[in-house]
Design a protein around this motif. Sequence first.
Motif, PDB file in Angstrom:
ATOM      1  N   LYS A 118       0.832  -1.204   0.000  1.00 28.79           N
ATOM      2  CA  LYS A 118       0.000   0.000   0.000  1.00 28.79           C
ATOM      3  C   LYS A 118       0.870   1.259   0.000  1.00 28.79           C
ATOM      4  O   LYS A 118       0.623   2.199  -0.760  1.00 28.79           O
ATOM      5  N   GLU A 121       2.527   1.556  -3.424  1.00 28.08           N
ATOM      6  CA  GLU A 121       1.563   1.963  -4.452  1.00 28.08           C
ATOM      7  C   GLU A 121       1.238   3.453  -4.343  1.00 28.08           C
ATOM      8  O   GLU A 121       1.127   4.149  -5.360  1.00 28.08           O
ATOM      9  N   PRO A 126       1.515   3.800 -10.813  1.00 25.77           N
ATOM     10  CA  PRO A 126       1.503   2.844 -11.926  1.00 25.77           C
ATOM     11  C   PRO A 126       2.792   2.029 -12.057  1.00 25.77           C
ATOM     12  O   PRO A 126       2.754   0.882 -12.468  1.00 25.77           O
ATOM     13  N   TYR A 128       4.640   0.889  -9.635  1.00 28.74           N
ATOM     14  CA  TYR A 128       4.565  -0.223  -8.679  1.00 28.74           C
ATOM     15  C   TYR A 128       3.548  -1.260  -9.141  1.00 28.74           C
ATOM     16  O   TYR A 128       3.795  -2.460  -9.041  1.00 28.74           O
ATOM     17  N   LEU A 129       2.414  -0.817  -9.653  1.00 30.33           N
ATOM     18  CA  LEU A 129       1.394  -1.759 -10.122  1.00 30.33           C
ATOM     19  C   LEU A 129       1.917  -2.615 -11.275  1.00 30.33           C
ATOM     20  O   LEU A 129       1.645  -3.816 -11.330  1.00 30.33           O
ATOM     21  N   LYS A 132       4.290  -5.080  -9.733  1.00 28.77           N
ATOM     22  CA  LYS A 132       3.524  -6.082  -8.972  1.00 28.77           C
ATOM     23  C   LYS A 132       2.972  -7.172  -9.887  1.00 28.77           C
ATOM     24  O   LYS A 132       2.942  -8.336  -9.534  1.00 28.77           O
ATOM     25  N   GLN A 133       2.565  -6.811 -11.087  1.00 26.06           N
ATOM     26  CA  GLN A 133       2.016  -7.780 -12.040  1.00 26.06           C
ATOM     27  C   GLN A 133       3.071  -8.736 -12.564  1.00 26.06           C
ATOM     28  O   GLN A 133       2.759  -9.849 -12.959  1.00 26.06           O
TER      29      GLN A 133
END
Length: 137
Positions: A118, A121, A126, A128-129, A132-133
Amino acid sequence: MKLNLATLAILLVFAVLFILQASRMPWTPAHIIGMSIAVPAFLLLIIARLQLGSAFSVQAKASTLVTRGLYARIRNPIYVFGALFIAGIIIWANKPWLLLIFVILIPLQIKRSRKEAKVLEEKFGPAYLAYKQKTWF
């Protein structure tokens, strides 16, 4: 870099003390299996900590998004390899009932990793997202 060296020194002292203790014990199947898990996990734990560098903190904060080395595949390699190291030591000690530690440890690590996610992010959005993927845990 100073914190990395201090962490490395502490881990190396622990490793030497453990090796001295382990060398006095007979090599049973449990000792061999436990060491086969614990030693690589310990080495990978050290590598993960060194790769994290100055981004390491006890409290969740976002100074740098580390995405290289072990962090290119695993978002929380310190947690993963720390848990494997503990499992290896428990198997080495031939005390399977101590695996109950994971009843406490794993939920705490999941909770902490969610809190860290959290914070990351919020700071990196974006980037980090996307990271993360591409990674596991």
